[in-house]
Design a protein around this motif. Structure first.
Motif, PDB file in Angstrom:
ATOM      1  N   ASN A 199      41.388  36.778  33.545  1.00 20.74           N
ATOM      2  CA  ASN A 199      40.592  35.754  34.234  1.00 20.74           C
ATOM      3  C   ASN A 199      39.105  36.035  34.127  1.00 20.74           C
ATOM      4  N   LYS A 200      38.757  37.310  34.391  1.00 22.15           N
ATOM      5  CA  LYS A 200      37.347  37.684  34.343  1.00 22.15           C
ATOM      6  C   LYS A 200      36.795  37.486  32.945  1.00 22.15           C
ATOM      7  N   LEU A 201      37.552  37.937  31.950  1.00 19.48           N
ATOM      8  CA  LEU A 201      37.083  37.853  30.566  1.00 19.48           C
ATOM      9  C   LEU A 201      36.927  36.391  30.138  1.00 19.48           C
ATOM     10  N   THR A 202      37.878  35.559  30.589  1.00 19.42           N
ATOM     11  CA  THR A 202      37.800  34.151  30.217  1.00 19.42           C
ATOM     12  C   THR A 202      36.527  33.521  30.763  1.00 19.42           C
ATOM     13  N   LEU A 203      36.200  33.919  32.003  1.00 21.82           N
ATOM     14  CA  LEU A 203      34.980  33.397  32.608  1.00 21.82           C
ATOM     15  C   LEU A 203      33.746  33.795  31.785  1.00 21.82           C
ATOM     16  N   THR A 204      33.695  35.108  31.441  1.00 18.65           N
ATOM     17  CA  THR A 204      32.576  35.599  30.636  1.00 18.65           C
ATOM     18  C   THR A 204      32.542  34.870  29.297  1.00 18.65           C
ATOM     19  N   PHE A 205      33.716  34.666  28.733  1.00 15.55           N
ATOM     20  CA  PHE A 205      33.813  34.003  27.437  1.00 15.55           C
ATOM     21  C   PHE A 205      33.242  32.590  27.526  1.00 15.55           C
ATOM     22  N   ASN A 206      33.638  31.861  28.557  1.00 17.72           N
ATOM     23  CA  ASN A 206      33.158  30.485  28.717  1.00 17.72           C
ATOM     24  C   ASN A 206      31.650  30.428  28.912  1.00 17.72           C
ATOM     25  N   LYS A 207      31.161  31.406  29.715  1.00 14.60           N
ATOM     26  CA  LYS A 207      29.709  31.452  29.943  1.00 14.60           C
ATOM     27  C   LYS A 207      28.990  31.686  28.630  1.00 14.60           C
ATOM     28  N   ALA A 208      29.512  32.633  27.845  1.00 13.50           N
ATOM     29  CA  ALA A 208      28.864  32.974  26.576  1.00 13.50           C
ATOM     30  C   ALA A 208      28.880  31.768  25.641  1.00 13.50           C
ATOM     31  N   GLN A 260      29.111  28.588  26.500  1.00 14.81           N
ATOM     32  CA  GLN A 260      28.196  27.568  27.008  1.00 14.81           C
ATOM     33  C   GLN A 260      26.759  27.954  26.699  1.00 14.81           C
ATOM     34  N   GLY A 261      26.453  29.283  26.858  1.00 10.89           N
ATOM     35  CA  GLY A 261      25.109  29.778  26.570  1.00 10.89           C
ATOM     36  C   GLY A 261      24.738  29.492  25.134  1.00 10.89           C
ATOM     37  N   ALA A 262      25.691  29.739  24.230  1.00 13.60           N
ATOM     38  CA  ALA A 262      25.411  29.540  22.809  1.00 13.60           C
ATOM     39  C   ALA A 262      25.115  28.066  22.546  1.00 13.60           C
TER      40      ALA A 262
END
Lengths: 286, 141
Positions: A256-265, A267-269
């Motif tokens: 869950n945590k990694l998915t959140l970070t992944f989505n943020k990254a 979106q950032g890109a």
């Protein structure tokens, strides 16, 4: 911030781990059910033989069998330690090891010899200062009565040849699926308390009580070993089931945590890219 | 006066019988013994052999393989056997096969070693008793 691809790879690896732990949990659950059945089946024999030995001990003299006579001087104590062969089962094995070490601390005066049943006991304690009389490994989580008898016979041999003066079994007692307690059981000599008040309907013995006792005692020991092993095996699977359940849950949280970070990254890109395009367009218009 | 006696047969691996019966005939080490309802308390060792019990006039057989004990108390017969098999559950063909194997092993051991010979002889006795009992059931199948 780690790259998008790195995170993706990490999620994949954690997911794989989760799959494994989930599978292991299922396997342990199935095996535990089997082990519990075996225990249930053995219990009726257990009740009867304990009753029988109790009854007989009430009726015969304490010195009529060497198993019933405590030795005056206890110099050598044998500990039969039952653990699992495999790890990944929480505190299951370390509980037994801790209990053993505690026992050794409390009984400094005597010479402690070990019989290691299960690979883990040997791995931990074989390297310490104790003398290892024999070891039994690789049961593969299964035990037959014959195998247990073999160990039982060996215990009796050590006792009768006066290599050891007392024998204890240390194993995990099966209370429930998630709850096992490391327990020290004295096997030899037998300390059965005489129940004086017991009604004395004396049996007809065939052959004599002393001869019968000779037959019963080794079986009693073998069965005690067998039953302890069954308990230990059921406990091992129960303990592993719980450990693997926790592991699978933890893996879920990490995912869950990694998915959140992944989505943020991600979106950032995207935001960065849009900014670039907008800036470019502004520059052309300007 | 009770008309039946409770027969409980257990091995370390499982409980095999728990039944009210009219009579039990067991292979004691000092000879076969019959137990009827209201028998006096008794404790005896068993040898490898056949245990029979009667329910409503009909005899049923159990192979006691591996010895054990028999306790009579309180109108109950409790048999603690190292291993046992119900007559009607024994597979005759397999039992014969195992018997032949045991016989062959016996022959071989006789030549080589006196001590092992005893052990193998006991194995053969176990298989023999299985076959004997299974044969009684052959007609019924």
């Amino acid at each position: 911030m780690p790259g998008v691809m790195d995170i993706k790879r990490k999620i994949k690896s954690v997911k794989n781990t989760q799959k494994i732990t989930k599978a292991m949990k299922m396997v342990s659950a199935a095996r535990m059910r089997k082990a519990e059945d075996a225990m249930k089946n053995a219990r009726s024999y257990a009740n009867k033989i304990y009753e029988l030995v109790g009854n007989m001990a009430d009726r015969v003299e304490a010195d009529s069998h060497p198993f019933l006579t405590a030795r005056k001087e206890v110099r050598n104590v044998c500990l039969a330690i039952i653990t699992s062969d495999k790890g990944l089962c929480g505190a299951f094995n370390s509980n037994v090891v801790k209990k053993t070490l505690a026992f050794a601390r409390e009984n400094k005066g005597v010479n402690i010899k070990l019989i290691c049943i299960g690979k883990k006991a040997y791995d931990f304690l074989g390297k310490k200062e104790f003398e290892v009389l024999s070891k039994y490994v690789s049961f593969g989580g299964k035990i037959t009565y014959d195998e247990a008898s073999e160990i039982g016979d060996k215990l009796v041999d050590y006792y009768m040849s006066e290599d050891v003066d007392e024998i204890y079994i240390i194993h995990n007692e099966f209370r429930s699926t998630a709850f096992q307690v490391a327990k020290v059981t004295k096997v030899l000599p037998l300390s059965i308390e005489k129940t004086e008040a017991a009604e004395t309907t004396d049996y007809i013995y065939e052959p004599k009580a002393e001869v019968l006792l000779k037959e019963i005692m080794p079986r009693y020991i073998n069965f005690t070993v067998y039953f302890s092993l069954l308990e230990s095996i059921a406990g091992e699977h129960g303990s592993r089931m719980v450990a693997m359940d926790n592991a699978a849950r933890n893996a879920g949280e990490v995912i869950n945590k990694l998915t959140l970070t992944f989505n943020k990254a991600r979106q950032g890109a995207i935001t960065n890219e849009i900014l670039d395009i907008v800036n470019g367009a502004e520059a052309l218009n300007g | 006066m009770a008309e039946t006696i409770r027969l409980e047969l257990v091995t370390p691996v499982r409980q095999i019988l728990s039944e009210d019966v009219d009579e039990v005939i067991a292979p004691g080490v000092e000879g076969d013994l019959g137990v009827l309802p209201e028998h006096a308390p008794l404790l005896t060792a068993l040898r490898v052999g056949e245990l029979a019990y009667r329910v409503k006039g009909k005899l049923d057989y159990v192979a006691i393989v591996g010895g054990g004990f028999l306790e009579v108390n309180d109108n109950k017969v409790i048999v603690l056997a190292d291993d046992a098999e119900l007559g009607r559950e024994i597979d005759l063909d397999k039992a014969i096969e195992r018997k032949l194997k045991a016989e062959a092993a016996l022959e071989q051991e006789r030549k080589s070693d006196e001590k092992n010979f005893k052990a193998v002889e006991i194995e053969l006795m176990k298989e023999l008793i299985r076959v004997q009992i299974a044969e009684k059931y052959r007609g019924a199948k």
